[in-house]
Motif scaffolding. Sequence first.
Motif, PDB file in Angstrom:
ATOM      1  N   GLU A 124     -27.144  -0.253  -3.244  1.00 45.96           N
ATOM      2  CA  GLU A 124     -26.410  -1.043  -4.225  1.00 45.96           C
ATOM      3  C   GLU A 124     -26.148  -0.223  -5.484  1.00 45.96           C
ATOM      4  O   GLU A 124     -25.079  -0.318  -6.091  1.00 45.96           O
ATOM      5  CB  GLU A 124     -27.210  -2.295  -4.587  1.00 45.96           C
ATOM      6  N   ALA A 125     -27.137   0.604  -5.857  1.00 44.89           N
ATOM      7  CA  ALA A 125     -27.002   1.405  -7.077  1.00 44.89           C
ATOM      8  C   ALA A 125     -25.817   2.344  -7.008  1.00 44.89           C
ATOM      9  O   ALA A 125     -25.123   2.559  -8.011  1.00 44.89           O
ATOM     10  CB  ALA A 125     -28.284   2.193  -7.321  1.00 44.89           C
ATOM     11  N   GLN A 126     -25.546   2.911  -5.853  1.00 49.06           N
ATOM     12  CA  GLN A 126     -24.432   3.861  -5.742  1.00 49.06           C
ATOM     13  C   GLN A 126     -23.097   3.176  -6.054  1.00 49.06           C
ATOM     14  O   GLN A 126     -22.260   3.735  -6.762  1.00 49.06           O
ATOM     15  CB  GLN A 126     -24.412   4.481  -4.348  1.00 49.06           C
ATOM     16  N   GLY A 127     -22.904   1.976  -5.542  1.00 51.37           N
ATOM     17  CA  GLY A 127     -21.676   1.245  -5.848  1.00 51.37           C
ATOM     18  C   GLY A 127     -21.592   0.882  -7.319  1.00 51.37           C
ATOM     19  O   GLY A 127     -20.522   0.990  -7.943  1.00 51.37           O
ATOM     20  N   VAL A 128     -22.711   0.470  -7.898  1.00 50.88           N
ATOM     21  CA  VAL A 128     -22.750   0.125  -9.320  1.00 50.88           C
ATOM     22  C   VAL A 128     -22.435   1.350 -10.171  1.00 50.88           C
ATOM     23  O   VAL A 128     -21.653   1.286 -11.129  1.00 50.88           O
ATOM     24  CB  VAL A 128     -24.136  -0.439  -9.694  1.00 50.88           C
ATOM     25  N   ILE A 129     -23.039   2.483  -9.819  1.00 53.06           N
ATOM     26  CA  ILE A 129     -22.837   3.708 -10.601  1.00 53.06           C
ATOM     27  C   ILE A 129     -21.377   4.146 -10.557  1.00 53.06           C
ATOM     28  O   ILE A 129     -20.813   4.562 -11.577  1.00 53.06           O
ATOM     29  CB  ILE A 129     -23.773   4.825 -10.091  1.00 53.06           C
ATOM     30  N   ARG A 130     -20.753   4.049  -9.410  1.00 51.88           N
ATOM     31  CA  ARG A 130     -19.328   4.425  -9.307  1.00 51.88           C
ATOM     32  C   ARG A 130     -18.476   3.581 -10.250  1.00 51.88           C
ATOM     33  O   ARG A 130     -17.596   4.097 -10.951  1.00 51.88           O
ATOM     34  CB  ARG A 130     -18.843   4.274  -7.868  1.00 51.88           C
ATOM     35  N   LYS A 131     -18.734   2.294 -10.276  1.00 51.72           N
ATOM     36  CA  LYS A 131     -17.959   1.406 -11.158  1.00 51.72           C
ATOM     37  C   LYS A 131     -18.226   1.732 -12.630  1.00 51.72           C
ATOM     38  O   LYS A 131     -17.311   1.726 -13.455  1.00 51.72           O
ATOM     39  CB  LYS A 131     -18.313  -0.053 -10.874  1.00 51.72           C
ATOM     40  N   LEU A 132     -19.485   2.017 -12.957  1.00 50.82           N
ATOM     41  CA  LEU A 132     -19.821   2.333 -14.334  1.00 50.82           C
ATOM     42  C   LEU A 132     -19.194   3.655 -14.775  1.00 50.82           C
ATOM     43  O   LEU A 132     -18.719   3.780 -15.907  1.00 50.82           O
ATOM     44  CB  LEU A 132     -21.349   2.392 -14.499  1.00 50.82           C
ATOM     45  N   LEU A 133     -19.181   4.622 -13.874  1.00 56.33           N
ATOM     46  CA  LEU A 133     -18.544   5.898 -14.183  1.00 56.33           C
ATOM     47  C   LEU A 133     -17.046   5.708 -14.426  1.00 56.33           C
ATOM     48  O   LEU A 133     -16.473   6.267 -15.365  1.00 56.33           O
ATOM     49  CB  LEU A 133     -18.780   6.900 -13.052  1.00 56.33           C
ATOM     50  N   GLU A 134     -16.426   4.892 -13.587  1.00 54.35           N
ATOM     51  CA  GLU A 134     -14.999   4.607 -13.762  1.00 54.35           C
ATOM     52  C   GLU A 134     -14.734   3.888 -15.082  1.00 54.35           C
ATOM     53  O   GLU A 134     -13.667   4.042 -15.686  1.00 54.35           O
ATOM     54  CB  GLU A 134     -14.488   3.753 -12.596  1.00 54.35           C
TER      55      GLU A 134
END
Length: 371
Positions: A124-134
């Motif tokens: 789940e963290a990987q998807g969250v991190i991608r959105k936060l980076l974007e």
Amino acid sequence: MSFKPETTAPASRKRAARRSSAAPTITDVAREAQCSPMTVSRVINGEENVREDTLQKVLGAIAKLNYVPNRAARSLAAGSQLRIALLFANPSASYLSEFLMGALQEASRRDIHLMVQACENTAEAQGVIRKLLEGGIEGFILPPPLCDDQSVLDLIRSSGGIAVALGPGRASGSHGAVLIDEFQAAYDMTRHIIGLGHERIGFIIGNPDQVASGQRLEGYRKAMTDAGLAIDESLIAQGQFTYRSGMLAAERLLGAAHRPTAIFASSDAMAAAAIAMAHRRGLDVPGDITVCGFDDTELASSIWPELTTIRQPIRAMTAEAVAMIARIHRQKPGAARAEAEQRTLAHQLIRRNSDAGPSEAASISKPPGGQ
């Protein structure tokens, strides 16, 4: 060809839609926490005159709503503010309270935009991190188990983000880490219990997927060996850092025919559970059995007897992690980043009321013919 006339949504519906899409406000946090906006303000600014149960509710609401103070939002609009995400998955409310307060206070002091995001697992963290980076997040504070996952760190670094681990982790490549000496802390507590006269010391391990759990176990083992005491593997029980896992582990240890005279648990939550289980079995703490913990969260001084524990400066650690990201971010654009920073903060053994020397009552735990 016919055309449908354009309809206009009622004004009330438009206002509701705007509210649902807008960033949460201090009033939203207050409503969620069932307190006043002034109380929320006091928590954000690190003031001490807030009751613990209210503090917990406000921090929970901040985390749930991903609230950012208005001052931070205004600076963000100007494009000048550093943006950091604090990810967490720790199930202990008392640990989370300290964890959030340190980061919130330091971010407020430095006028840093801080997002707080729960992540149930690394996938789940990987998807969250991608959105936060974007969304423009530049720095990430990664507590266990996220700092143990190489794919999480690789994702942040490959995207140009800054990753700081909070605690020891097995993944490599973070820009920095803030931790305590987990091995030495567990060693010190075990030697303290031995110094009280205990020889049969039970140990409850933390989450096996976290590096700190293994380091605390090794500290216990080394202290026992250095004292010339045999390590009885039946006195070592697996936990997960949670209260429930502590109950199950303590039930096994206290249910043994030759039970320990002391239990050292790898977290305050598990130690509190061990005390509850001892009371359930009619045992006095510390008269019949000593129980010690690790972390020194609010829970340690809110149960009875108050818990002897290792003070891990969680609030100071998260504050330092925020400051570390800020220092790294200040480096000139395009310049090679310095080697990873590592700050090891001091731990402290806090003695309260849950420990004592082995009593005569403990003799019932000795096997037939025992000395």
